[in-house]
Scaffold this motif. Sequence first.
Motif, short mmCIF file in Angstrom:
data_model
loop_
_atom_site.label_atom_id
_atom_site.label_comp_id
_atom_site.label_asym_id
_atom_site.label_seq_id
_atom_site.Cartn_x
_atom_site.Cartn_y
_atom_site.Cartn_z
N LEU A 1 14.69 -18.43 -3.06
CA LEU A 1 13.71 -18.28 -1.99
C LEU A 1 13.78 -16.89 -1.36
O LEU A 1 12.75 -16.28 -1.09
N VAL A 2 14.97 -16.38 -1.17
CA VAL A 2 15.13 -15.03 -0.61
C VAL A 2 14.52 -14.01 -1.56
O VAL A 2 13.81 -13.09 -1.12
N MET A 3 14.76 -14.15 -2.87
CA MET A 3 14.17 -13.22 -3.84
C MET A 3 12.66 -13.26 -3.78
O MET A 3 11.99 -12.22 -3.77
N LEU A 4 12.10 -14.46 -3.76
CA LEU A 4 10.66 -14.61 -3.75
C LEU A 4 10.05 -14.04 -2.47
O LEU A 4 9.04 -13.32 -2.52
N LEU A 5 10.65 -14.32 -1.33
CA LEU A 5 10.13 -13.80 -0.06
C LEU A 5 10.23 -12.28 0.02
O LEU A 5 9.29 -11.61 0.47
N PHE A 6 11.36 -11.73 -0.41
CA PHE A 6 11.54 -10.28 -0.35
C PHE A 6 10.56 -9.58 -1.28
O PHE A 6 9.99 -8.54 -0.93
N LEU A 7 10.36 -10.14 -2.46
CA LEU A 7 9.40 -9.55 -3.40
C LEU A 7 7.97 -9.66 -2.86
O LEU A 7 7.19 -8.71 -2.96
N ALA A 8 7.64 -10.80 -2.25
CA ALA A 8 6.30 -10.96 -1.67
C ALA A 8 6.09 -10.00 -0.50
O ALA A 8 5.00 -9.42 -0.37
N LEU A 9 7.10 -9.82 0.34
CA LEU A 9 6.98 -8.86 1.44
C LEU A 9 6.82 -7.43 0.92
O LEU A 9 6.05 -6.64 1.48
N GLY A 10 7.54 -7.10 -0.13
CA GLY A 10 7.41 -5.76 -0.72
C GLY A 10 6.03 -5.51 -1.28
O GLY A 10 5.46 -4.43 -1.10
N GLN A 11 5.45 -6.51 -1.94
CA GLN A 11 4.10 -6.35 -2.49
C GLN A 11 3.05 -6.29 -1.38
O GLN A 11 2.08 -5.55 -1.47
N THR A 12 3.27 -7.05 -0.32
CA THR A 12 2.36 -6.98 0.83
C THR A 12 2.44 -5.60 1.48
O THR A 12 1.41 -5.03 1.86
N ALA A 13 3.64 -5.05 1.59
CA ALA A 13 3.80 -3.71 2.14
C ALA A 13 3.11 -2.68 1.25
O ALA A 13 2.51 -1.73 1.76
N PHE A 14 3.18 -2.86 -0.06
CA PHE A 14 2.52 -1.94 -0.99
C PHE A 14 1.01 -1.94 -0.78
O PHE A 14 0.38 -0.88 -0.65
N LEU A 15 0.42 -3.14 -0.74
CA LEU A 15 -1.03 -3.23 -0.57
C LEU A 15 -1.47 -2.73 0.80
O LEU A 15 -2.49 -2.03 0.92
N ALA A 16 -0.70 -3.07 1.83
CA ALA A 16 -1.03 -2.59 3.17
C ALA A 16 -0.93 -1.07 3.25
O ALA A 16 -1.77 -0.41 3.87
N ASN A 17 0.07 -0.51 2.61
CA ASN A 17 0.26 0.94 2.63
C ASN A 17 -0.87 1.65 1.87
O ASN A 17 -1.30 2.73 2.29
N LEU A 18 -1.33 1.08 0.78
CA LEU A 18 -2.47 1.67 0.07
C LEU A 18 -3.71 1.66 0.97
O LEU A 18 -4.43 2.66 1.05
N ALA A 19 -3.94 0.53 1.63
CA ALA A 19 -5.10 0.44 2.53
C ALA A 19 -4.96 1.44 3.68
O ALA A 19 -5.93 2.12 4.03
N ILE A 20 -3.78 1.55 4.26
CA ILE A 20 -3.54 2.51 5.35
C ILE A 20 -3.78 3.93 4.86
O ILE A 20 -4.40 4.74 5.56
N GLY A 21 -3.31 4.24 3.67
CA GLY A 21 -3.50 5.58 3.12
C GLY A 21 -4.97 5.92 2.90
O GLY A 21 -5.41 7.03 3.20
N PHE A 22 -5.74 4.96 2.40
CA PHE A 22 -7.17 5.21 2.18
C PHE A 22 -7.92 5.33 3.51
O PHE A 22 -8.85 6.12 3.63
N ILE A 23 -7.50 4.57 4.51
CA ILE A 23 -8.14 4.65 5.83
C ILE A 23 -7.81 5.98 6.50
O ILE A 23 -8.69 6.62 7.09
#
Length: 157
Positions: A125-147
């Motif tokens: 569960l920790v692996m899955l949550l940490f990986l999901a948070l990392g991918q969410t941070a990646f997508l959010a960071n791409l959106a922030i960069g484009f904005i």
Amino acid sequence: MNKLQMFRKLLRPEALLVLMAVFFYIRQLMAGKEGYTIHFHDTFYLIRWPWWFAPGAMLLLLLAFIYRQTRNYRQIQSLQYFHVLSFIVVPVLTWMLSPGFQPEVLSGHQNGSFTPKTYLPYLGLVMLLFLALGQTAFLANLAIGFIRGKKSAGPVQ
């Protein structure tokens, strides 16, 4: 190019992802047919390393390519490194779940009270949550960069 510039280039997220992908490919070549089994209730799961490392390395190379193409956008650097760290944590925790890992030696437990099987659902569960948070941070960071737009013109780093 001096050593400091070389070190800075190796610490970029895209370079770290490429280094991890190379490690994954080398690990896949050395793995052969070895793997490990996980026992849940009445079912055994057998995970073979080559099937896990090949797609993982391709994903890391794809993400490194995306980082390389979007590096002129004003992204948040801490989110980039959190995303890369999320890919480092998952193999480390997977190694901890492998049969070769001996927690008694590392933690000083002599009675064998700690075993990876005891904490397997929690580590998964920790692996899955940490990986999901990392991918969410990646997508959010791409959106922030484009904005936020592109960086001002200057020397390419």
